[in-house]
Design a protein around this motif. Structure first.
Motif, short mmCIF file in Angstrom:
data_model
loop_
_atom_site.label_atom_id
_atom_site.label_comp_id
_atom_site.label_asym_id
_atom_site.label_seq_id
_atom_site.Cartn_x
_atom_site.Cartn_y
_atom_site.Cartn_z
N PHE A 183 0.84 -1.20 0.00
CA PHE A 183 0.00 0.00 0.00
C PHE A 183 0.87 1.25 0.00
O PHE A 183 1.89 1.31 0.67
N CYS A 184 0.45 2.22 -0.78
CA CYS A 184 1.09 3.52 -0.78
C CYS A 184 0.05 4.55 -1.22
O CYS A 184 -1.01 4.19 -1.75
N VAL A 185 0.35 5.82 -1.02
CA VAL A 185 -0.53 6.91 -1.43
C VAL A 185 0.18 7.76 -2.45
O VAL A 185 1.34 8.15 -2.25
N ASN A 186 -0.49 8.04 -3.56
CA ASN A 186 0.10 8.87 -4.59
C ASN A 186 0.16 10.32 -4.14
O ASN A 186 -0.78 10.82 -3.51
N LYS A 187 1.26 10.99 -4.45
CA LYS A 187 1.43 12.37 -4.01
C LYS A 187 0.42 13.31 -4.67
O LYS A 187 0.20 14.43 -4.20
N ASN A 188 -0.23 12.85 -5.75
CA ASN A 188 -1.21 13.67 -6.44
C ASN A 188 -2.62 13.48 -5.89
O ASN A 188 -3.61 13.53 -6.63
N THR A 189 -2.71 13.24 -4.60
CA THR A 189 -3.99 13.10 -3.93
C THR A 189 -4.52 14.49 -3.56
O THR A 189 -3.75 15.36 -3.18
N TYR A 190 -5.83 14.66 -3.65
CA TYR A 190 -6.39 15.99 -3.35
C TYR A 190 -7.81 15.89 -2.78
O TYR A 190 -8.50 14.88 -2.94
N LEU A 191 -8.21 16.96 -2.11
CA LEU A 191 -9.60 17.17 -1.73
C LEU A 191 -10.22 18.06 -2.79
O LEU A 191 -9.56 18.94 -3.34
N SER B 162 -17.84 23.49 -6.67
CA SER B 162 -17.05 24.31 -7.60
C SER B 162 -15.96 23.54 -8.33
O SER B 162 -15.46 23.99 -9.37
N GLY B 163 -15.57 22.39 -7.79
CA GLY B 163 -14.48 21.63 -8.39
C GLY B 163 -13.10 22.10 -7.95
O GLY B 163 -12.08 21.56 -8.37
N LEU B 164 -13.04 23.12 -7.07
CA LEU B 164 -11.77 23.63 -6.56
C LEU B 164 -11.03 22.52 -5.83
O LEU B 164 -11.59 21.84 -4.98
N LYS B 165 -9.72 22.37 -6.13
CA LYS B 165 -8.92 21.30 -5.54
C LYS B 165 -7.99 21.85 -4.46
O LYS B 165 -7.47 22.96 -4.57
N TYR B 166 -7.77 21.03 -3.44
CA TYR B 166 -6.80 21.30 -2.38
C TYR B 166 -5.79 20.15 -2.43
O TYR B 166 -6.08 19.04 -1.98
N LEU C 130 -3.54 12.25 6.02
CA LEU C 130 -3.29 13.02 4.81
C LEU C 130 -3.56 14.49 5.13
O LEU C 130 -4.65 14.83 5.61
N VAL C 131 -2.57 15.33 4.88
CA VAL C 131 -2.66 16.75 5.26
C VAL C 131 -2.84 17.61 4.01
O VAL C 131 -2.09 17.47 3.03
N PHE C 132 -3.83 18.50 4.06
CA PHE C 132 -4.16 19.38 2.95
C PHE C 132 -4.19 20.84 3.43
O PHE C 132 -4.21 21.10 4.64
N PRO C 133 -4.20 21.80 2.51
CA PRO C 133 -4.33 23.20 2.93
C PRO C 133 -5.65 23.45 3.64
O PRO C 133 -6.60 22.66 3.53
N LYS C 134 -5.72 24.55 4.34
CA LYS C 134 -6.96 24.96 5.00
C LYS C 134 -8.06 25.12 3.95
O LYS C 134 -7.86 25.71 2.89
N MET C 135 -9.23 24.58 4.25
CA MET C 135 -10.36 24.68 3.33
C MET C 135 -11.30 25.81 3.74
O MET C 135 -11.28 26.28 4.88
N ASP C 136 -12.12 26.21 2.80
CA ASP C 136 -13.17 27.17 3.08
C ASP C 136 -14.10 26.58 4.13
O ASP C 136 -14.63 25.47 3.97
N THR C 137 -14.33 27.29 5.22
CA THR C 137 -15.14 26.75 6.33
C THR C 137 -16.61 26.59 5.97
O THR C 137 -17.35 25.94 6.70
N ILE D 153 -9.74 12.33 -3.49
CA ILE D 153 -9.37 11.61 -4.70
C ILE D 153 -7.87 11.34 -4.73
O ILE D 153 -7.06 12.26 -4.58
N GLU D 154 -7.50 10.08 -4.93
CA GLU D 154 -6.11 9.72 -5.21
C GLU D 154 -5.97 9.67 -6.74
O GLU D 154 -6.52 8.78 -7.39
N ASP D 155 -5.26 10.62 -7.30
CA ASP D 155 -5.14 10.75 -8.75
C ASP D 155 -3.96 9.92 -9.25
O ASP D 155 -2.81 10.35 -9.19
#
Length: 226
Positions: free
Chosen positions: A61-69, A74-78, A106-113, A121-123
């Motif tokens: 098992f591994c996680v691709n670095k191109n994973t996003y929220l 709107s389709g906006l990606k984090y 998995l750590v992502f940028p701050k999202m719109d509250t 999505i793991e791309d």
């Protein structure tokens, strides 16, 4: 001493503005062995805690670095910033024991509250994982849990609660409520109503319509409601 007091105030401020959602509901996921434990958002970032269960001995098992929220609306990606307690592809960790569980972050940028629904999505190209239609709305999550809880006690009450979820959240474009309504009606042998709800699902614009239809095709009552 003065600086120490300021630090305490700042820490308290960050704690007040953080939010933790325990076991959020979602529309559909790719892998049964993965579950979201919680999503923690604060002023700095958003962290998704996931439990994985090793399906068989020797699984990698591994996680691709191109994973996003992704904002469902709107389709906006984090894009993912980093991962903890899990290997990043192409490096994979081999797990020796079937049934073993481990938690990774998995750590992502701050999202719109104000966000209510997101996808994870793991791309990648091979065995990629996803969770679609993750619900961040605390009240909506509570309503869903109440619907599932009532099913074990009173299926008729659960039926009404799932119908209410659809009418009160028309913007939610995933159909778990539909498939539960159909299941309850079929169990009550109310096949005409089950058929009517199947047609509502079939004629809908739900984002997971095809996946839900495949699930229904495997049910023993499918030929009686299609």
């Amino acid at each position: 001493m003065k600086k120490f007091s300021v630090a305490i105030i700042l820490l308290a401020s960050l704690q007040v503005q953080s939010q933790t959602i325990i076991k959020p509901n979602f529309g559909i996921k790719s892998h049964e062995v993965l579950n979201i434990d919680s999503i923690v958002s604060n002023e700095l970032n958003t962290t998704v805690f996931i439990t994985a269960k090793v399906p068989e001995t020797g699984s990698q098992f591994c996680v691709n670095k191109n994973t996003y929220l992704r904002n469902v609306g709107s389709g906006l990606k984090y894009n993912m910033i980093k991962a903890r307690n899990v290997s990043l592809c192409p490096n994979s960790k081999v797990y020796k024991n079937a049934g073993e569980k481990f938690i990774f972050e998995l750590v992502f940028p701050k999202m719109d509250t104000s966000l209510k629904y997101i996808d994870l999505i793991e791309d990648c190209n091979d065995a990629c994982f996803y969770f679609k239609g993750i619900i961040l709305d605390i009240n909506f999550n509570k309503e869903i849990e109440e619907a599932y809880l009532s099913y074990s006690k009173n299926s008729s009450l659960a039926l009404e609660k799932f119908k209410l979820l659809i009418s009160e959240h028309p913007e939610y474009m995933f159909g778990f409520a539909y498939i539960n309504i159909i299941k309850i009606l079929a169990e009550k042998n109310e096949m005409k109503q089950a058929h009517d709800w199947y047609m509502k699902l079939h004629n809908s614009f739900l984002l997971d319509q095809s996946e839900l239809n495949e699930i229904l095709k495997k049910q023993p009552y499918f030929n009686l409601i299609k």
